[in-house]
Each structure stands twice: as C-alpha cells, then as structure tokens.
Design a protein around this motif. Structure first.
Motif, short mmCIF file in Angstrom:
data_model
loop_
_atom_site.label_atom_id
_atom_site.label_comp_id
_atom_site.label_asym_id
_atom_site.label_seq_id
_atom_site.Cartn_x
_atom_site.Cartn_y
_atom_site.Cartn_z
N VAL A 13 54.75 33.28 -7.04
CA VAL A 13 53.42 33.14 -6.44
C VAL A 13 53.40 31.97 -5.47
CG1 VAL A 13 51.00 32.58 -6.91
CG2 VAL A 13 52.21 34.20 -8.38
N ALA A 14 53.87 30.81 -5.93
CA ALA A 14 53.88 29.62 -5.08
C ALA A 14 54.78 29.81 -3.86
CB ALA A 14 54.35 28.41 -5.89
N THR A 15 55.94 30.41 -4.08
CA THR A 15 56.89 30.63 -2.99
C THR A 15 56.29 31.56 -1.93
OG1 THR A 15 58.79 30.34 -4.47
CG2 THR A 15 59.20 31.48 -2.38
N SER A 16 55.62 32.61 -2.39
CA SER A 16 55.04 33.60 -1.47
C SER A 16 53.98 32.97 -0.57
CB SER A 16 54.41 34.75 -2.26
OG SER A 16 55.39 35.43 -3.01
N VAL A 17 53.19 32.06 -1.13
CA VAL A 17 52.14 31.40 -0.34
C VAL A 17 52.74 30.39 0.63
CG1 VAL A 17 50.11 29.90 -0.44
CG2 VAL A 17 50.40 31.72 -2.15
N ILE A 18 53.59 29.52 0.12
CA ILE A 18 54.15 28.44 0.93
C ILE A 18 55.09 28.96 2.02
CG2 ILE A 18 55.49 26.30 0.89
CD1 ILE A 18 52.84 26.05 -0.49
N SER A 19 55.72 30.09 1.77
CA SER A 19 56.68 30.63 2.75
C SER A 19 56.02 31.08 4.05
CB SER A 19 57.44 31.82 2.14
OG SER A 19 58.24 31.39 1.06
N CYS A 20 54.74 31.32 4.03
CA CYS A 20 54.02 31.77 5.24
C CYS A 20 53.78 30.58 6.17
CB CYS A 20 52.69 32.40 4.87
SG CYS A 20 52.84 33.87 3.84
N HIS B 226 42.97 23.48 3.20
CA HIS B 226 42.55 24.25 4.38
C HIS B 226 42.85 25.74 4.19
CE1 HIS B 226 41.40 20.79 6.71
NE2 HIS B 226 42.61 20.24 6.58
N THR B 227 43.97 26.03 3.53
CA THR B 227 44.32 27.42 3.26
C THR B 227 43.28 28.05 2.33
OG1 THR B 227 46.69 27.00 3.53
CG2 THR B 227 46.06 28.97 2.28
N ARG B 228 42.87 27.32 1.31
CA ARG B 228 41.86 27.83 0.38
C ARG B 228 40.54 28.10 1.10
NH1 ARG B 228 42.37 27.13 -5.53
NH2 ARG B 228 44.55 26.64 -5.96
N ARG B 229 40.21 27.25 2.04
CA ARG B 229 38.95 27.43 2.77
C ARG B 229 38.98 28.65 3.67
NH1 ARG B 229 38.21 21.01 4.33
NH2 ARG B 229 37.48 20.33 2.26
N GLU B 230 40.18 29.13 3.97
CA GLU B 230 40.30 30.35 4.77
C GLU B 230 40.06 31.60 3.93
OE1 GLU B 230 41.02 30.95 8.13
OE2 GLU B 230 40.65 28.81 8.40
N CYS B 231 40.15 31.46 2.62
CA CYS B 231 39.89 32.60 1.73
C CYS B 231 38.39 32.85 1.64
CB CYS B 231 40.44 32.32 0.33
SG CYS B 231 42.24 32.12 0.26
N SER B 232 38.02 34.07 1.36
CA SER B 232 36.59 34.42 1.27
C SER B 232 35.96 33.78 0.04
CB SER B 232 36.42 35.93 1.19
OG SER B 232 36.92 36.42 -0.04
N ARG C 63 48.96 32.57 4.93
CA ARG C 63 48.93 31.98 3.58
C ARG C 63 47.66 32.39 2.84
NH1 ARG C 63 50.85 27.56 6.46
NH2 ARG C 63 48.87 26.42 6.39
N ALA C 64 46.55 32.37 3.54
CA ALA C 64 45.27 32.75 2.92
C ALA C 64 45.30 34.22 2.50
CB ALA C 64 44.12 32.50 3.89
N LYS C 65 45.94 35.05 3.31
CA LYS C 65 46.04 36.47 3.01
C LYS C 65 46.87 36.70 1.74
CE LYS C 65 47.43 40.90 5.10
NZ LYS C 65 48.03 41.55 6.29
N VAL C 66 47.99 36.01 1.64
CA VAL C 66 48.84 36.15 0.46
C VAL C 66 48.12 35.58 -0.77
CG1 VAL C 66 50.99 35.40 -0.65
CG2 VAL C 66 51.01 36.14 1.74
#
Length: 301
Positions: free
Chosen positions: A118-125, A171-177, A131-134
């Motif tokens: 999970v962490a790798t998938s997010v950070i890899s973007c 900032h990534t979290r703030r991009e999520c709905s 990142r927000a999409k993943v």
C-alpha cells in the motif's frame, strides 16, 4: 500430534478436557472441512479483454471489489490453516519456537507485505494527483474488505496508509475527495485500538461469517494471558489461565469453519502475490522528495 505441556503429574481432568478439545478442534479444522454454500457463487468482476493479457495492470484493468475478493481468498487460505498449537506459549514471537507457528507467521508476514505494498504504491507515483488516485483506490479496497468481514486485510490497508512515509503526505490527502477521507476515518474508528480494541470487538461480535479476524488482537490477548503463572501460589495448575487461553483460541477457530463463497481468479491472485514492495527507509526518503517538509502545494507537481 498431541500438544505437550510442562505440567505437574497431578494434572486434573479439566486440563485433560481442555487439551483434548483443542486437539479435536485442530483435527476437525484441518481434515473435515466441507464447503457448502446456499447461494450461487457470484461471477468475478473481470474483463475478458484484459484478464488474459500478460500486460494486465492491477489498478487500471481490475475492478476494485474483485481485488478485495481475491485478497479475501488469499488471506483466508492462510488463516484457515492456523492450528491451535501455533497459538500456545507465544510460539510466533520466540525464535526457538517459530517452527511451531508456521501459518500464524505466514498471516503476519502477509499483513506486513500488504501494508508495505500500500505504502509503496502511493509513494511510487511521482505526481500528486496520481498519488491521490492510488490512495483513493486503497481506501475503496479497505472499504470492500471491511464489508466482506476481512478485518485482518482491512487493518493491513489502514496500516499501510498510516505508515509515516504516507501519513506525512498532507497535500496528497487534501487531493482526495471528502467522501474518501470520511470513509477512511470511519474504518479507522471501527478498528481503533482504543480501550483494547473495544469498537473492533463489538464489530466482529455481530459479524456473520465468513470472516477473517484481525489476528493481532488475539495474539496480544494471548501474550497478556501468558504472563500469568502456570501454577497458583498453592502449587496447583492455574486452570483460570488455561480457560482464558482456550476461550481465545476457540474464538479464532469459529471463523475457520466458513469459507468465502467466491471464485478464485488466478491471474489477479498472481498479481497480488508478487506486488512491488520497497523497504520503509527507502520509502520515507522518497516521500521527502515527493513532498519536502514545509513545502507549499503550488511547488508540488
């Protein structure tokens, strides 16, 4: 194989009954499972155009719910093999006894593997919207796992999203709905460790099998119980301790009897069994590159 205990010669009938019950339950769990479903197995949510492609992408080509379903099957297949003897004497945490807790350790390893994925998938973007999409997809997977009563898998996803390398990406979290964030908070609340996982214990108490309990709760319970002496001050066998151990193991076993009525999709399972994982320190260093400390949103791609 009979379980071996270090007990006095004057072992009482109650202790013998407890031992016999655990052995019998172990034999039944391993040899006498019959899968009977009242309802037909739901069709897998797969596209025939992509499922056989050697270039199939887990997030782009596979339905989110189907990912959750296959995670349930993978993890239940490990969980159902855990024997009562693996949960005695903290075998899972002691080097000299770990060979006695093979399946319990496999489920622990699987938990850590999923969390790191999970962490790798997010950070890899490299880009924030990616990142927000993943992150959003991971929350949706956790939501489906929760609905399928796979509490161990749900907790693994949440643990991955709460790794320091991911949690600091404000900032990534703030991009999520708002809906995504609310869903995440609701799941975290339901599985909160507050008051000895009171909310989770209430949740699983009303859950109908199939179910994969969060193993960490029961291993913690067994660890605390094991701190009690094996004998009383008068030198008698501590039956109260034996009963508590038996009750915890019985609670785990009750969920091993009902399998998931889901169809395995080998192509998806193969993807989930060989996902990319990066070590925690590397992830944190990469996280700092993605969102340096005190950086403004306007400075992030």
């Amino acid at each position: 194989n009979q379980l071996k205990y270090s007990e006095n010669k004057g072992l009482s009938k109650l202790s013998e009954k407890l031992r016999t019950a655990i052995i019998k339950a172990s034999i039944n769990n391993n040899n006498d499972k019959v899968r009977m479903f009242k309802e037909s197995t739901p069709e897998p949510k797969v596209s025939m155009k992509t499922i056989f492609s050697p270039k199939i992408n887990l997030f782009e080509d596979v339905d989110i719910e189907e990912i959750a379903r296959q995670l349930c099957l993978i993890e239940f297949n490990i969980f159902v093999k855990i024997r009562p003897s693996e949960l005695l004497n903290q075998a899972w945490s002691k080097a000299k006894y770990k060979h006695k807790a093979i399946n319990a350790l496999k489920l622990i390893h699987r938990f850590n593997y999923v969390s790191t994925w999970v962490a790798t998938s997010v950070i890899s973007c490299p880009k924030i919207k990616q990142r927000a999409k993943v992150m959003t997809k991971m929350v949706r997977i956790a939501e489906y796992l929760f609905s399928y009563n796979n509490f161990n898998g749900t907790m693994a996803i949440i643990a991955g999203l709460n790794q320091s390398s991911v949690h600091r990406l404000r900032h990534t979290r703030r991009e999520c709905s708002l809906k995504t964030i609310q869903t995440l908070e609701n799941i975290e609340s339901a599985l909160s460790s507050d008051n000895s996982f009171k909310s989770y214990r209430n949740q699983i108490a009303k859950a109908n099998p199939p179910c994969i309990p969060y193993l960490g709760v029961y291993l913690t319970d067994l660890t605390f119980i094991d701190e009690n002496p094996n004998t009383t001050e008068e030198g008698y066998v501590n039956f109260s301790k034996r009963r508590m151990v038996f009750n915890v193991i019985s609670r785990i076993q009750q969920y091993q009897n009902t399998h998931y009525n889901l169809q395995p999709v080998i192509q998806i399972q193969n993807l989930l069994l060989k996902v990319n994982c990066v070590d925690e320190q590397t992830l944190y260093n990469l996280s700092l590159k993605r969102e340096p400390r005190n950086v403004d949103r306007s400075e992030i791609e």
